[in-house]
Design an enzyme around this catalytic site. Structure first.
Site, mmCIF file in Angstrom:
data_model
loop_
_atom_site.group_PDB
_atom_site.id
_atom_site.type_symbol
_atom_site.label_atom_id
_atom_site.label_comp_id
_atom_site.label_asym_id
_atom_site.label_seq_id
_atom_site.Cartn_x
_atom_site.Cartn_y
_atom_site.Cartn_z
ATOM 1 N N ASP A 45 0.749 -1.284 -0.029
ATOM 2 C CA ASP A 45 -0.143 0.076 0.138
ATOM 3 C C ASP A 45 0.686 1.338 -0.003
ATOM 4 O O ASP A 45 1.584 1.720 1.058
ATOM 5 C CB ASP A 45 -1.068 -0.031 1.217
ATOM 6 C CG ASP A 45 -2.024 1.177 1.197
ATOM 7 O OD1 ASP A 45 -2.868 0.949 0.750
ATOM 8 O OD2 ASP A 45 -1.452 2.294 1.517
ATOM 9 N N TYR A 50 3.239 9.953 -0.567
ATOM 10 C CA TYR A 50 4.417 9.074 0.151
ATOM 11 C C TYR A 50 5.741 9.482 -0.576
ATOM 12 O O TYR A 50 6.889 9.114 0.027
ATOM 13 C CB TYR A 50 4.045 7.758 0.450
ATOM 14 C CG TYR A 50 3.064 7.237 0.875
ATOM 15 C CD1 TYR A 50 1.949 8.062 1.681
ATOM 16 C CD2 TYR A 50 2.280 5.963 1.156
ATOM 17 C CE1 TYR A 50 0.829 7.812 2.365
ATOM 18 C CE2 TYR A 50 0.982 5.666 1.742
ATOM 19 C CZ TYR A 50 0.387 6.620 2.297
ATOM 20 O OH TYR A 50 -0.789 6.413 2.888
ATOM 21 N N LYS A 75 -2.622 5.814 -4.227
ATOM 22 C CA LYS A 75 -3.620 6.842 -4.122
ATOM 23 C C LYS A 75 -3.187 8.133 -4.576
ATOM 24 O O LYS A 75 -2.140 8.498 -4.966
ATOM 25 C CB LYS A 75 -3.844 7.119 -2.634
ATOM 26 C CG LYS A 75 -3.655 5.799 -1.709
ATOM 27 C CD LYS A 75 -3.896 5.984 -0.185
ATOM 28 C CE LYS A 75 -3.567 4.895 0.363
ATOM 29 N NZ LYS A 75 -2.119 4.619 0.900
ATOM 30 N N HIS A 108 -7.173 9.724 -2.095
ATOM 31 C CA HIS A 108 -6.758 9.655 -0.848
ATOM 32 C C HIS A 108 -7.621 10.166 0.256
ATOM 33 O O HIS A 108 -7.602 9.885 1.338
ATOM 34 C CB HIS A 108 -5.337 10.262 -0.876
ATOM 35 C CG HIS A 108 -4.301 9.837 0.066
ATOM 36 N ND1 HIS A 108 -3.033 9.719 -0.194
ATOM 37 C CD2 HIS A 108 -4.595 9.457 1.420
ATOM 38 C CE1 HIS A 108 -2.255 9.171 0.942
ATOM 39 N NE2 HIS A 108 -3.324 9.115 1.619
HETATM 40 P P1 NDP Z 1 0.792 1.592 11.763
HETATM 41 O O1 NDP Z 1 -0.469 1.523 12.767
HETATM 42 O O2 NDP Z 1 0.897 0.361 10.918
HETATM 43 O O3 NDP Z 1 1.987 1.675 12.830
HETATM 44 C C1 NDP Z 1 3.221 1.764 12.323
HETATM 45 C C2 NDP Z 1 4.308 2.144 13.569
HETATM 46 O O4 NDP Z 1 4.273 0.973 14.404
HETATM 47 C C3 NDP Z 1 5.493 2.320 13.093
HETATM 48 O O5 NDP Z 1 6.156 3.481 14.086
HETATM 49 C C4 NDP Z 1 6.473 1.039 13.482
HETATM 50 O O6 NDP Z 1 7.666 1.220 13.823
HETATM 51 C C5 NDP Z 1 5.476 0.528 14.635
HETATM 52 N N1 NDP Z 1 5.535 -0.867 14.434
HETATM 53 C C6 NDP Z 1 4.936 -1.756 13.354
HETATM 54 N N2 NDP Z 1 4.764 -3.064 13.731
HETATM 55 C C7 NDP Z 1 5.310 -3.136 15.247
HETATM 56 C C8 NDP Z 1 5.440 -4.044 15.983
HETATM 57 N N3 NDP Z 1 5.153 -5.286 15.836
HETATM 58 N N4 NDP Z 1 5.963 -3.753 17.199
HETATM 59 C C9 NDP Z 1 6.050 -2.651 17.761
HETATM 60 N N5 NDP Z 1 6.104 -1.304 16.870
HETATM 61 C C10 NDP Z 1 5.698 -1.821 15.418
HETATM 62 O O7 NDP Z 1 0.740 2.912 11.147
HETATM 63 P P2 NDP Z 1 0.608 3.711 9.768
HETATM 64 O O8 NDP Z 1 0.139 4.987 9.917
HETATM 65 O O9 NDP Z 1 1.944 3.318 9.113
HETATM 66 O O10 NDP Z 1 -0.490 2.694 8.826
HETATM 67 C C11 NDP Z 1 -0.111 1.642 8.147
HETATM 68 C C12 NDP Z 1 -0.376 1.862 6.611
HETATM 69 O O11 NDP Z 1 -1.673 2.437 6.475
HETATM 70 C C13 NDP Z 1 0.494 3.164 6.058
HETATM 71 O O12 NDP Z 1 1.804 2.836 5.840
HETATM 72 C C14 NDP Z 1 -0.341 3.598 4.968
HETATM 73 O O13 NDP Z 1 -0.054 2.520 3.982
HETATM 74 C C15 NDP Z 1 -1.687 3.419 5.280
HETATM 75 N N6 NDP Z 1 -2.233 4.740 5.809
HETATM 76 C C16 NDP Z 1 -3.135 5.490 5.009
HETATM 77 C C17 NDP Z 1 -3.630 6.538 5.444
HETATM 78 C C18 NDP Z 1 -4.548 7.390 4.536
HETATM 79 O O14 NDP Z 1 -4.816 8.205 4.617
HETATM 80 N N7 NDP Z 1 -5.058 6.420 3.564
HETATM 81 C C19 NDP Z 1 -3.148 7.504 6.417
HETATM 82 C C20 NDP Z 1 -2.215 6.653 7.299
HETATM 83 C C21 NDP Z 1 -1.695 5.518 7.106
HETATM 84 P P3 NDP Z 1 8.953 1.056 12.919
HETATM 85 O O15 NDP Z 1 8.774 1.246 11.518
HETATM 86 O O16 NDP Z 1 10.058 1.650 13.616
HETATM 87 O O17 NDP Z 1 8.906 -0.420 13.190
#
Ligand code: NDP
Length: 281
Positions: A45, A50, A75, A108
């Site tokens: 995704d 991004y 998006k 988006h």
């Molecule tokens: P997430 O809820 O996926 O959380 C990501 C965070 O959690 C990062 O800081 C990561 O740290 C940490 N993390 C991930 N896995 C673990 C784990 N197993 N244990 C501990 N910490 C963990 O947040 P996102 O906002 O990234 O959402 C996911 C996806 O959703 C995005 O990447 C995007 O593709 C989509 N999205 C879409 C939006 C929209 O408007 N349509 C808005 C926001 C997100 P680290 O990387 O340091 O491991």
């Protein structure tokens, strides 16, 4: 571990678990996506905003994985809602990803306070991309119930998905139900609330009872509710952890206890779609 697929309203099958690349820096994206593909993720995704579509495309190409085994979503940039801009931007997405057809392309954000409130002509433009065969599936993101009603009412075309913020602290039920009412599936963004739910006592106790981690239990909660998720991480061990959620089940009481953590609007991590008006410069 086999990731289940869900069938969308155009009868295509989408892997229920994917990998998100929001906030993965462009210079790390090819490496991070390569690792995610090695772990087994087959659904990526990304988004124009991004700024890492090119690098996603590089990793996909280098992987040698047959194109039909991968699901790629992108998006539309908030700055390109006008039909001609959307057409140009979509051409660029395909070029950057290095593909002829995208699996899923989304608006988006609805941006109801921009473009004279017109997200309908933007939606009509995405319909063209399905008609010309360059998008298998189209959908929306951050659409509230009235935004969904309006595009479906004015065009007769329902989105296949609505990608919205959903996690235990914002269960976002009204938007989820409106999405289902239109025959679309929910994609839950920030599924672990960007880490905020991982220290929750209730989730911690459920995780301990199953011998799982809080992240696994939270992702499993989404999956059992029928939503699509794509957690983001730049750490390989977390990619593996988040992938290993299809060999255990929560009890109905677990699911209810996690759903009861909802904080309503106060639980939102991201902006409210009714007022969000960001346009990149
Ligand atoms: P997430 O809820 O996926 O959380 C990501 C965070 O959690 C990062 O800081 C990561 O740290 C940490 N993390 C991930 N896995 C673990 C784990 N197993 N244990 C501990 N910490 C963990 O947040 P996102 O906002 O990234 O959402 C996911 C996806 O959703 C995005 O990447 C995007 O593709 C989509 N999205 C879409 C939006 C929209 O408007 N349509 C808005 C926001 C997100 P680290 O990387 O340091 O491991």
């Amino acid at each position: 571990m086999t990731v289940p697929t869900l069938t969308l309203n155009n009868r295509t099958a989408i892997p229920q678990l994917g990998f998100g690349v929001f906030q993965v820096p462009p210079d790390r994206t090819a490496d991070v996506v390569t690792q995610a593909l090695e772990v087994g993720y087959r659904h990526i995704d990304t988004a124009q905003m991004y700024q890492n579509e090119q690098e996603v495309g590089e990793a996909v190409k280098a992987s040698g994985i047959p194109r039909k085994e991968l699901w790629i979503t992108s998006k539309l940039n908030n700055g390109y809602h006008r039909p001609d801009d959307a057409r140009r931007a979509f051409d660029e997405t395909l070029a950057k990803l290095g593909i002829e057809q995208i699996d899923l392309f989304l608006i988006h954000w609805p941006l109801p306070t921009r473009y004279d409130g017109d997200y309908v002509s933007t939606w009509r433009t995405l319909v063209e991309f399905v008609e010309d065969g360059r998008a298998r599936t189209i959908g929306v993101s951050n659409f509230q119930p009235d935004h969904l009603d309006r595009i479906v009412g004015e065009t007769g075309v329902a989105p296949a998905v609505n990608q919205i913020e959903v996690h235990p602290y914002l269960t976002n039920e009204a938007a989820r139900q409106a999405t289902h009412r239109h025959g679309a599936l929910v994609e839950a963004w920030s599924p672990i609330a960007q880490g905020a739910v991982l220290d929750d006592d209730v989730i911690g106790k459920i995780a301990a009872a199953h011998g799982r981690t809080p992240s696994q239990v939270t992702l499993r909660w989404h999956v059992e509710r029928g939503d699509i998720v794509f957690p983001k991480t730049t750490h390989r061990e977390r990619m593996e952890e988040n992938f290993a959620i299809f060999d255990f089940e929560l009890t109905p009481d677990d699911v209810a206890a996690i759903s009861a953590l909802d904080h309503g609007e106060a639980g939102r991590r991201g902006p409210n779609p009714d007022t969000f008006d960001y346009i990149p410069r």
